[in-house]
Design a protein around this motif. Structure first.
Motif, PDB file in Angstrom:
ATOM      1  N   GLY A 156       0.813  -1.213   0.000  1.00 20.54           N
ATOM      2  CA  GLY A 156       0.000   0.000   0.000  1.00 20.54           C
ATOM      3  C   GLY A 156       0.845   1.261   0.000  1.00 20.54           C
ATOM      4  N   LEU A 157       1.911   1.279   0.792  1.00 10.62           N
ATOM      5  CA  LEU A 157       2.784   2.458   0.844  1.00 10.62           C
ATOM      6  C   LEU A 157       3.498   2.685  -0.488  1.00 10.62           C
ATOM      7  N   VAL A 158       3.988   1.611  -1.081  1.00  9.05           N
ATOM      8  CA  VAL A 158       4.682   1.729  -2.372  1.00  9.05           C
ATOM      9  C   VAL A 158       3.720   2.211  -3.451  1.00  9.05           C
ATOM     10  N   ALA A 159       2.487   1.678  -3.444  1.00  8.75           N
ATOM     11  CA  ALA A 159       1.492   2.089  -4.438  1.00  8.75           C
ATOM     12  C   ALA A 159       1.146   3.565  -4.302  1.00  8.75           C
ATOM     13  N   MET A 160       0.954   4.033  -3.071  1.00  9.62           N
ATOM     14  CA  MET A 160       0.627   5.445  -2.862  1.00  9.62           C
ATOM     15  C   MET A 160       1.796   6.350  -3.239  1.00  9.62           C
ATOM     16  N   SER A 161       3.015   5.954  -2.888  1.00  7.58           N
ATOM     17  CA  SER A 161       4.179   6.765  -3.241  1.00  7.58           C
ATOM     18  C   SER A 161       4.346   6.846  -4.756  1.00  7.58           C
ATOM     19  N   SER A 162       4.158   5.738  -5.444  1.00  5.77           N
ATOM     20  CA  SER A 162       4.291   5.726  -6.901  1.00  5.77           C
ATOM     21  C   SER A 162       3.206   6.559  -7.562  1.00  5.77           C
ATOM     22  N   PHE A 163       1.979   6.475  -7.037  1.00  5.25           N
ATOM     23  CA  PHE A 163       0.869   7.210  -7.648  1.00  5.25           C
ATOM     24  C   PHE A 163       1.000   8.707  -7.421  1.00  5.25           C
ATOM     25  N   PHE A 164       1.144   9.115  -6.161  1.00  9.06           N
ATOM     26  CA  PHE A 164       1.206  10.545  -5.853  1.00  9.06           C
ATOM     27  C   PHE A 164       2.490  11.179  -6.388  1.00  9.06           C
ATOM     28  N   GLY A 165       3.604  10.456  -6.310  1.00  8.10           N
ATOM     29  CA  GLY A 165       4.852  11.002  -6.832  1.00  8.10           C
ATOM     30  C   GLY A 165       4.869  11.102  -8.343  1.00  8.10           C
ATOM     31  N   GLY A 166       4.227  10.121  -9.006  1.00  7.89           N
ATOM     32  CA  GLY A 166       4.201  10.140 -10.467  1.00  7.89           C
ATOM     33  C   GLY A 166       3.197  11.124 -11.030  1.00  7.89           C
ATOM     34  N   VAL A 167       1.960  11.053 -10.555  1.00 10.56           N
ATOM     35  CA  VAL A 167       0.889  11.905 -11.083  1.00 10.56           C
ATOM     36  C   VAL A 167       1.076  13.353 -10.630  1.00 10.56           C
ATOM     37  N   GLY A 168       1.577  13.560  -9.409  1.00 10.03           N
ATOM     38  CA  GLY A 168       1.719  14.915  -8.901  1.00 10.03           C
ATOM     39  C   GLY A 168       2.678  15.772  -9.700  1.00 10.03           C
ATOM     40  N   GLY A 169       3.664  15.151 -10.334  1.00 15.62           N
ATOM     41  CA  GLY A 169       4.637  15.925 -11.092  1.00 15.62           C
ATOM     42  C   GLY A 169       4.179  16.337 -12.470  1.00 15.62           C
ATOM     43  N   VAL A 170       3.049  15.796 -12.941  1.00 15.25           N
ATOM     44  CA  VAL A 170       2.536  16.146 -14.265  1.00 15.25           C
ATOM     45  C   VAL A 170       2.070  17.604 -14.258  1.00 15.25           C
ATOM     46  N   ASN A 171       2.415  18.332 -15.314  1.00 14.98           N
ATOM     47  CA  ASN A 171       2.036  19.738 -15.498  1.00 14.98           C
ATOM     48  C   ASN A 171       2.678  20.674 -14.480  1.00 14.98           C
ATOM     49  N   GLN A 172       3.735  20.234 -13.810  1.00 18.43           N
ATOM     50  CA  GLN A 172       4.468  21.127 -12.912  1.00 18.43           C
ATOM     51  C   GLN A 172       5.421  22.000 -13.724  1.00 18.43           C
ATOM     52  N   THR A 173       5.412  23.286 -13.434  1.00 16.55           N
ATOM     53  CA  THR A 173       6.294  24.205 -14.143  1.00 16.55           C
ATOM     54  C   THR A 173       7.515  24.593 -13.319  1.00 16.55           C
ATOM     55  N   SER A 174       7.484  24.336 -12.019  1.00 13.56           N
ATOM     56  CA  SER A 174       8.605  24.675 -11.145  1.00 13.56           C
ATOM     57  C   SER A 174       9.530  23.477 -11.005  1.00 13.56           C
ATOM     58  N   LEU A 175      10.833  23.701 -11.230  1.00 12.26           N
ATOM     59  CA  LEU A 175      11.796  22.615 -11.096  1.00 12.26           C
ATOM     60  C   LEU A 175      11.864  22.124  -9.657  1.00 12.26           C
ATOM     61  N   ARG A 176      11.736  23.018  -8.688  1.00 14.22           N
ATOM     62  CA  ARG A 176      11.760  22.621  -7.284  1.00 14.22           C
ATOM     63  C   ARG A 176      10.588  21.711  -6.950  1.00 14.22           C
ATOM     64  N   ALA A 177       9.392  22.050  -7.424  1.00 13.93           N
ATOM     65  CA  ALA A 177       8.226  21.202  -7.176  1.00 13.93           C
ATOM     66  C   ALA A 177       8.376  19.851  -7.872  1.00 13.93           C
ATOM     67  N   LEU A 178       8.976  19.868  -9.061  1.00  8.00           N
ATOM     68  CA  LEU A 178       9.199  18.628  -9.797  1.00  8.00           C
ATOM     69  C   LEU A 178      10.132  17.695  -9.021  1.00  8.00           C
ATOM     70  N   ILE A 179      11.204  18.258  -8.471  1.00 13.05           N
ATOM     71  CA  ILE A 179      12.141  17.465  -7.686  1.00 13.05           C
ATOM     72  C   ILE A 179      11.480  16.963  -6.407  1.00 13.05           C
ATOM     73  N   ALA A 180      10.587  17.770  -5.828  1.00 10.63           N
ATOM     74  CA  ALA A 180       9.893  17.359  -4.605  1.00 10.63           C
ATOM     75  C   ALA A 180       8.991  16.161  -4.865  1.00 10.63           C
ATOM     76  N   TYR A 181       8.212  16.198  -5.945  1.00  9.84           N
ATOM     77  CA  TYR A 181       7.363  15.050  -6.273  1.00  9.84           C
ATOM     78  C   TYR A 181       8.205  13.837  -6.649  1.00  9.84           C
ATOM     79  N   SER A 182       9.353  14.090  -7.253  1.00  5.46           N
ATOM     80  CA  SER A 182      10.255  12.982  -7.555  1.00  5.46           C
ATOM     81  C   SER A 182      10.740  12.315  -6.277  1.00  5.46           C
ATOM     82  N   SER A 183      10.985  13.101  -5.226  1.00  2.55           N
ATOM     83  CA  SER A 183      11.435  12.526  -3.959  1.00  2.55           C
ATOM     84  C   SER A 183      10.365  11.631  -3.345  1.00  2.55           C
ATOM     85  N   ILE A 184       9.084  12.003  -3.541  1.00  4.80           N
ATOM     86  CA  ILE A 184       7.987  11.156  -3.052  1.00  4.80           C
ATOM     87  C   ILE A 184       7.989   9.821  -3.788  1.00  4.80           C
ATOM     88  N   LEU A 185       8.193   9.875  -5.095  1.00  2.00           N
ATOM     89  CA  LEU A 185       8.266   8.647  -5.883  1.00  2.00           C
ATOM     90  C   LEU A 185       9.447   7.788  -5.458  1.00  2.00           C
TER      91      LEU A 185
END
Length: 339
Positions: A156-185
Protein backbone atom coordinates in the motif's frame (compact mmCIF):
# COMPACT_ATOMS: atom_id res chain seq x y z
CA UNK A 1 26.29 34.28 -1.50
CA UNK A 2 25.78 32.09 1.56
CA UNK A 3 26.87 33.48 4.91
CA UNK A 4 28.95 30.52 6.06
CA UNK A 5 29.95 32.25 9.28
CA UNK A 6 26.24 32.30 10.15
CA UNK A 7 25.29 28.77 9.11
CA UNK A 8 28.46 26.89 10.16
CA UNK A 9 27.24 26.32 13.74
CA UNK A 10 23.81 25.23 12.57
CA UNK A 11 25.32 22.86 10.00
CA UNK A 12 27.30 21.27 12.83
CA UNK A 13 24.11 20.90 14.93
CA UNK A 14 22.31 19.48 11.87
CA UNK A 15 24.87 16.74 11.31
CA UNK A 16 25.42 16.11 15.02
CA UNK A 17 21.69 15.54 15.57
CA UNK A 18 21.53 12.95 12.81
CA UNK A 19 24.63 11.09 14.02
CA UNK A 20 23.27 11.22 17.57
CA UNK A 21 20.08 9.48 16.43
CA UNK A 22 21.97 6.90 14.38
CA UNK A 23 24.27 5.99 17.30
CA UNK A 24 21.54 5.88 19.96
CA UNK A 25 20.54 2.73 21.80
CA UNK A 26 17.00 3.67 22.79
CA UNK A 27 14.09 5.57 21.27
CA UNK A 28 14.18 8.63 23.53
CA UNK A 29 17.73 9.39 22.37
CA UNK A 30 16.57 8.94 18.78
CA UNK A 31 13.85 11.52 19.38
CA UNK A 32 16.36 13.90 20.98
CA UNK A 33 18.70 13.60 17.99
CA UNK A 34 15.85 14.32 15.59
CA UNK A 35 15.02 17.47 17.57
CA UNK A 36 18.63 18.63 17.44
CA UNK A 37 18.63 18.04 13.71
CA UNK A 38 15.45 20.12 13.36
CA UNK A 39 16.84 23.00 15.41
CA UNK A 40 19.95 23.06 13.23
CA UNK A 41 18.06 22.95 9.93
CA UNK A 42 15.46 25.70 10.52
CA UNK A 43 18.01 28.60 10.61
CA UNK A 44 19.64 27.26 7.43
CA UNK A 45 16.26 27.29 5.69
CA UNK A 46 15.51 30.93 6.55
CA UNK A 47 19.02 32.42 6.56
CA UNK A 48 18.22 34.76 3.63
CA UNK A 49 15.00 35.90 5.35
CA UNK A 50 12.96 36.09 2.15
CA UNK A 51 9.19 35.74 2.34
CA UNK A 52 9.26 32.39 0.51
CA UNK A 53 11.92 30.93 2.81
CA UNK A 54 10.12 32.12 5.93
CA UNK A 55 6.85 30.58 4.79
CA UNK A 56 8.55 27.27 3.97
CA UNK A 57 10.43 27.34 7.29
CA UNK A 58 7.24 27.81 9.32
CA UNK A 59 5.47 25.01 7.42
CA UNK A 60 8.40 22.66 7.91
CA UNK A 61 8.70 23.47 11.62
CA UNK A 62 5.00 22.80 12.26
CA UNK A 63 5.02 19.49 10.36
CA UNK A 64 8.19 18.28 12.08
CA UNK A 65 6.87 19.34 15.49
CA UNK A 66 3.71 17.30 14.93
CA UNK A 67 5.79 14.35 13.74
CA UNK A 68 8.11 14.55 16.75
CA UNK A 69 5.16 14.71 19.14
CA UNK A 70 3.47 11.70 17.56
CA UNK A 71 6.75 9.77 17.51
CA UNK A 72 7.45 10.38 21.20
CA UNK A 73 3.85 9.58 22.16
CA UNK A 74 3.83 6.36 20.11
CA UNK A 75 7.12 5.14 21.56
CA UNK A 76 5.93 6.04 25.06
CA UNK A 77 2.76 3.98 24.66
CA UNK A 78 4.65 0.94 23.40
CA UNK A 79 7.41 1.22 26.01
CA UNK A 80 4.71 1.30 28.70
CA UNK A 81 3.62 -2.19 27.62
CA UNK A 82 7.13 -3.66 27.38
CA UNK A 83 8.90 -1.61 30.07
CA UNK A 84 11.74 -0.83 27.69
CA UNK A 85 12.98 2.05 25.56
CA UNK A 86 15.33 -0.21 23.62
CA UNK A 87 15.47 0.00 19.85
CA UNK A 88 14.64 -3.65 19.34
CA UNK A 89 11.24 -4.06 20.95
CA UNK A 90 9.15 -2.31 18.29
CA UNK A 91 10.56 -4.37 15.46
CA UNK A 92 10.48 -7.60 17.43
CA UNK A 93 6.71 -7.57 17.82
CA UNK A 94 5.93 -5.75 14.58
CA UNK A 95 4.17 -2.91 16.44
CA UNK A 96 4.84 0.13 14.30
CA UNK A 97 1.77 2.23 15.16
CA UNK A 98 2.20 5.93 15.79
CA UNK A 99 5.99 5.72 15.76
CA UNK A 100 6.05 4.50 12.17
CA UNK A 101 3.51 7.02 10.91
CA UNK A 102 5.41 9.82 12.68
CA UNK A 103 8.65 8.81 10.94
CA UNK A 104 6.81 8.59 7.63
CA UNK A 105 5.44 12.10 8.20
CA UNK A 106 8.93 13.43 8.91
CA UNK A 107 10.20 11.72 5.76
CA UNK A 108 7.45 13.15 3.58
CA UNK A 109 6.38 9.76 2.26
CA UNK A 110 2.88 9.05 0.96
CA UNK A 111 0.20 9.46 2.25
CA UNK A 112 1.87 12.16 4.40
CA UNK A 113 3.57 13.84 1.46
CA UNK A 114 1.33 16.91 1.24
CA UNK A 115 3.87 19.29 2.79
CA UNK A 116 6.92 18.43 0.67
CA UNK A 117 6.17 20.34 -2.61
CA UNK A 118 5.00 23.51 -0.87
CA UNK A 119 8.02 23.58 1.46
CA UNK A 120 10.54 22.79 -1.29
CA UNK A 121 9.09 25.44 -3.63
CA UNK A 122 10.24 28.31 -1.41
CA UNK A 123 13.72 27.13 -0.43
CA UNK A 124 17.16 27.75 -1.84
CA UNK A 125 18.92 24.92 -3.63
CA UNK A 126 21.21 24.20 -0.68
CA UNK A 127 18.23 23.89 1.67
CA UNK A 128 16.38 21.78 -0.89
CA UNK A 129 19.33 19.43 -1.21
CA UNK A 130 19.54 19.00 2.56
CA UNK A 131 15.76 18.63 2.87
CA UNK A 132 15.51 15.88 0.26
CA UNK A 133 18.67 13.98 1.24
CA UNK A 134 20.26 14.45 4.67
CA UNK A 135 16.98 15.10 6.49
CA UNK A 136 15.77 11.66 5.42
CA UNK A 137 18.76 9.72 6.73
CA UNK A 138 17.82 9.20 10.39
CA UNK A 139 14.07 8.47 9.93
CA UNK A 140 14.77 6.19 6.97
CA UNK A 141 17.43 4.31 8.92
CA UNK A 142 15.01 3.73 11.80
CA UNK A 143 12.29 2.47 9.48
CA UNK A 144 14.64 0.14 7.60
CA UNK A 145 16.43 -1.36 10.59
CA UNK A 146 13.95 -1.46 13.47
CA UNK A 147 10.38 -1.40 12.12
CA UNK A 148 9.17 -4.52 10.34
CA UNK A 149 6.56 -3.89 7.64
CA UNK A 150 3.96 -6.48 6.63
CA UNK A 151 3.85 -7.22 2.89
CA UNK A 152 0.34 -5.89 2.38
CA UNK A 153 1.22 -2.69 4.28
CA UNK A 154 4.40 -2.24 2.26
CA UNK A 155 2.42 -2.78 -0.95
CA UNK A 156 0.00 0.00 0.00
CA UNK A 157 2.78 2.46 0.84
CA UNK A 158 4.68 1.73 -2.37
CA UNK A 159 1.49 2.09 -4.44
CA UNK A 160 0.63 5.45 -2.86
CA UNK A 161 4.18 6.77 -3.24
CA UNK A 162 4.29 5.73 -6.90
CA UNK A 163 0.87 7.21 -7.65
CA UNK A 164 1.21 10.54 -5.85
CA UNK A 165 4.85 11.00 -6.83
CA UNK A 166 4.20 10.14 -10.47
CA UNK A 167 0.89 11.90 -11.08
CA UNK A 168 1.72 14.91 -8.90
CA UNK A 169 4.64 15.92 -11.09
CA UNK A 170 2.54 16.15 -14.26
CA UNK A 171 2.04 19.74 -15.50
CA UNK A 172 4.47 21.13 -12.91
CA UNK A 173 6.29 24.21 -14.14
CA UNK A 174 8.61 24.68 -11.14
CA UNK A 175 11.80 22.61 -11.10
CA UNK A 176 11.76 22.62 -7.28
CA UNK A 177 8.23 21.20 -7.18
CA UNK A 178 9.20 18.63 -9.80
CA UNK A 179 12.14 17.46 -7.69
CA UNK A 180 9.89 17.36 -4.60
CA UNK A 181 7.36 15.05 -6.27
CA UNK A 182 10.26 12.98 -7.56
CA UNK A 183 11.44 12.53 -3.96
CA UNK A 184 7.99 11.16 -3.05
CA UNK A 185 8.27 8.65 -5.88
CA UNK A 186 11.78 7.65 -4.84
CA UNK A 187 10.53 7.12 -1.30
CA UNK A 188 8.47 4.22 -2.67
CA UNK A 189 11.64 2.68 -4.08
CA UNK A 190 13.45 3.19 -0.78
CA UNK A 191 10.64 1.54 1.21
CA UNK A 192 10.65 -1.37 -1.23
CA UNK A 193 14.40 -1.62 -0.76
CA UNK A 194 13.86 -1.65 3.00
CA UNK A 195 12.10 -5.00 2.61
CA UNK A 196 15.31 -6.39 1.10
CA UNK A 197 18.23 -5.05 3.11
CA UNK A 198 19.72 -1.84 4.44
CA UNK A 199 22.63 -2.19 2.01
CA UNK A 200 20.33 -1.97 -1.02
CA UNK A 201 18.65 1.13 0.43
CA UNK A 202 22.05 2.73 1.02
CA UNK A 203 23.20 2.14 -2.57
CA UNK A 204 19.98 3.50 -4.06
CA UNK A 205 19.95 6.50 -1.73
CA UNK A 206 23.61 7.22 -2.52
CA UNK A 207 22.89 7.32 -6.27
CA UNK A 208 19.89 9.57 -5.64
CA UNK A 209 22.00 11.98 -3.58
CA UNK A 210 24.63 12.22 -6.33
CA UNK A 211 22.03 13.11 -8.95
CA UNK A 212 20.32 15.65 -6.72
CA UNK A 213 23.69 17.17 -5.81
CA UNK A 214 24.47 17.93 -9.45
CA UNK A 215 20.98 19.39 -10.01
CA UNK A 216 21.38 21.61 -6.94
CA UNK A 217 24.81 22.79 -8.09
CA UNK A 218 23.40 23.71 -11.50
CA UNK A 219 20.54 25.59 -9.87
CA UNK A 220 22.83 27.54 -7.53
CA UNK A 221 25.22 28.40 -10.36
CA UNK A 222 22.57 29.67 -12.78
CA UNK A 223 20.55 31.56 -10.19
CA UNK A 224 23.68 33.33 -8.95
CA UNK A 225 24.46 34.37 -12.53
CA UNK A 226 20.90 35.59 -13.10
CA UNK A 227 20.83 37.37 -9.72
CA UNK A 228 17.55 35.67 -8.85
CA UNK A 229 16.52 33.07 -6.31
CA UNK A 230 13.89 31.54 -8.60
CA UNK A 231 15.16 31.99 -12.15
CA UNK A 232 13.43 30.36 -15.10
CA UNK A 233 15.33 27.26 -16.26
CA UNK A 234 14.67 28.22 -19.89
CA UNK A 235 16.99 31.22 -19.51
CA UNK A 236 19.86 29.03 -18.32
CA UNK A 237 22.93 28.63 -20.49
CA UNK A 238 22.94 25.82 -23.02
CA UNK A 239 25.55 23.77 -21.15
CA UNK A 240 23.57 23.97 -17.90
CA UNK A 241 20.32 23.07 -19.64
CA UNK A 242 21.94 20.09 -21.33
CA UNK A 243 23.39 18.85 -18.04
CA UNK A 244 19.99 19.34 -16.38
CA UNK A 245 18.39 17.19 -19.07
CA UNK A 246 20.89 14.41 -18.35
CA UNK A 247 20.22 14.66 -14.62
CA UNK A 248 16.44 14.57 -15.12
CA UNK A 249 16.67 11.49 -17.34
CA UNK A 250 18.92 9.85 -14.75
CA UNK A 251 16.45 10.74 -12.00
CA UNK A 252 13.66 9.16 -14.03
CA UNK A 253 15.60 5.93 -14.48
CA UNK A 254 16.40 6.14 -18.19
CA UNK A 255 19.14 3.65 -19.15
CA UNK A 256 22.11 3.83 -19.22
CA UNK A 257 22.17 6.72 -16.76
CA UNK A 258 23.09 6.53 -13.10
CA UNK A 259 19.54 6.39 -11.71
CA UNK A 260 18.67 3.37 -13.85
CA UNK A 261 21.22 1.11 -12.16
CA UNK A 262 19.88 1.87 -8.68
CA UNK A 263 16.37 0.96 -9.82
CA UNK A 264 17.64 -2.14 -11.57
CA UNK A 265 19.35 -3.30 -8.39
CA UNK A 266 16.12 -3.07 -6.37
CA UNK A 267 14.04 -4.69 -9.14
CA UNK A 268 16.41 -7.65 -9.44
CA UNK A 269 16.29 -8.23 -5.69
CA UNK A 270 12.49 -7.86 -5.53
CA UNK A 271 11.94 -10.30 -8.39
CA UNK A 272 14.31 -12.80 -6.80
CA UNK A 273 12.11 -12.63 -3.66
CA UNK A 274 8.93 -13.06 -5.69
CA UNK A 275 7.55 -9.53 -5.11
CA UNK A 276 6.20 -9.16 -8.64
CA UNK A 277 3.26 -6.87 -7.79
CA UNK A 278 5.45 -4.33 -5.99
CA UNK A 279 7.91 -4.38 -8.91
CA UNK A 280 5.15 -3.65 -11.43
CA UNK A 281 3.82 -0.75 -9.33
CA UNK A 282 7.28 0.77 -9.05
CA UNK A 283 7.85 0.47 -12.80
CA UNK A 284 4.50 2.13 -13.61
CA UNK A 285 5.23 5.03 -11.26
CA UNK A 286 8.66 5.53 -12.81
CA UNK A 287 7.19 5.48 -16.31
CA UNK A 288 4.81 8.31 -15.38
CA UNK A 289 7.66 10.38 -13.94
CA UNK A 290 9.84 9.63 -16.95
CA UNK A 291 7.05 10.97 -19.19
CA UNK A 292 7.09 14.46 -17.73
CA UNK A 293 10.89 14.40 -17.49
CA UNK A 294 11.02 13.71 -21.23
CA UNK A 295 8.51 16.48 -21.95
CA UNK A 296 10.59 18.97 -19.98
CA UNK A 297 13.82 17.69 -21.54
CA UNK A 298 12.56 18.09 -25.10
CA UNK A 299 11.34 21.61 -24.25
CA UNK A 300 14.74 22.55 -22.83
CA UNK A 301 16.66 21.16 -25.79
CA UNK A 302 14.39 22.68 -28.45
CA UNK A 303 14.46 26.08 -26.76
CA UNK A 304 18.24 26.08 -26.98
CA UNK A 305 18.48 25.22 -30.69
CA UNK A 306 19.78 28.71 -31.52
CA UNK A 307 22.68 28.22 -29.11
CA UNK A 308 23.40 24.68 -30.22
CA UNK A 309 27.05 23.77 -29.77
CA UNK A 310 28.67 27.18 -29.65
CA UNK A 311 32.21 25.96 -29.00
CA UNK A 312 34.27 22.81 -29.13
CA UNK A 313 35.21 23.17 -25.46
CA UNK A 314 31.53 23.10 -24.57
CA UNK A 315 31.06 19.97 -26.68
CA UNK A 316 33.86 18.20 -24.80
CA UNK A 317 32.40 19.24 -21.46
CA UNK A 318 28.94 17.95 -22.37
CA UNK A 319 30.26 14.64 -23.73
CA UNK A 320 32.49 14.12 -20.68
CA UNK A 321 29.64 14.89 -18.30
CA UNK A 322 27.35 12.50 -20.23
CA UNK A 323 29.86 9.67 -19.89
CA UNK A 324 30.27 10.37 -16.17
CA UNK A 325 26.53 10.25 -15.55
CA UNK A 326 25.87 7.34 -17.86
CA UNK A 327 28.68 4.99 -16.90
CA UNK A 328 29.08 5.87 -13.22
CA UNK A 329 26.27 3.59 -12.12
CA UNK A 330 27.39 0.75 -14.37
CA UNK A 331 30.90 0.68 -12.93
CA UNK A 332 29.47 0.97 -9.42
CA UNK A 333 27.31 -2.12 -9.93
CA UNK A 334 30.20 -4.06 -11.46
CA UNK A 335 32.28 -3.24 -8.39
CA UNK A 336 29.47 -4.16 -5.97
CA UNK A 337 28.77 -7.52 -7.61
CA UNK A 338 32.48 -8.32 -7.53
CA UNK A 339 32.55 -8.09 -3.72
Amino acid sequence: MLNFSFVSLFIFILFFGTFFSLSSTHWFAVWFGLELNLMGFIPIMVQKSTMEETESGVKYFLIQAVGSGLFLFGVLLTSWDFSSWGLGFLGAVGKTGLAFFALLLKLGGAPFHFWVPSVAAGLSWLSNFLLLTWQKVAPLFMICCYLNLANYFLLGLVAMSSFFGGVGGVNQTSLRALIAYSSILHMGWLLAGASISWGVVFIYFFFYCIILFFISCLGMKEESLNMSQFSNIFVWKFYSRYCLVLMLLSLGGMPPFLGFFGKMLILVELLSLGNIVISIILILGSMISLYYYLVLSFSLLLSSSSEYMKSRAEIRNVVGFSMLVGLGGLWSLVWLYSL
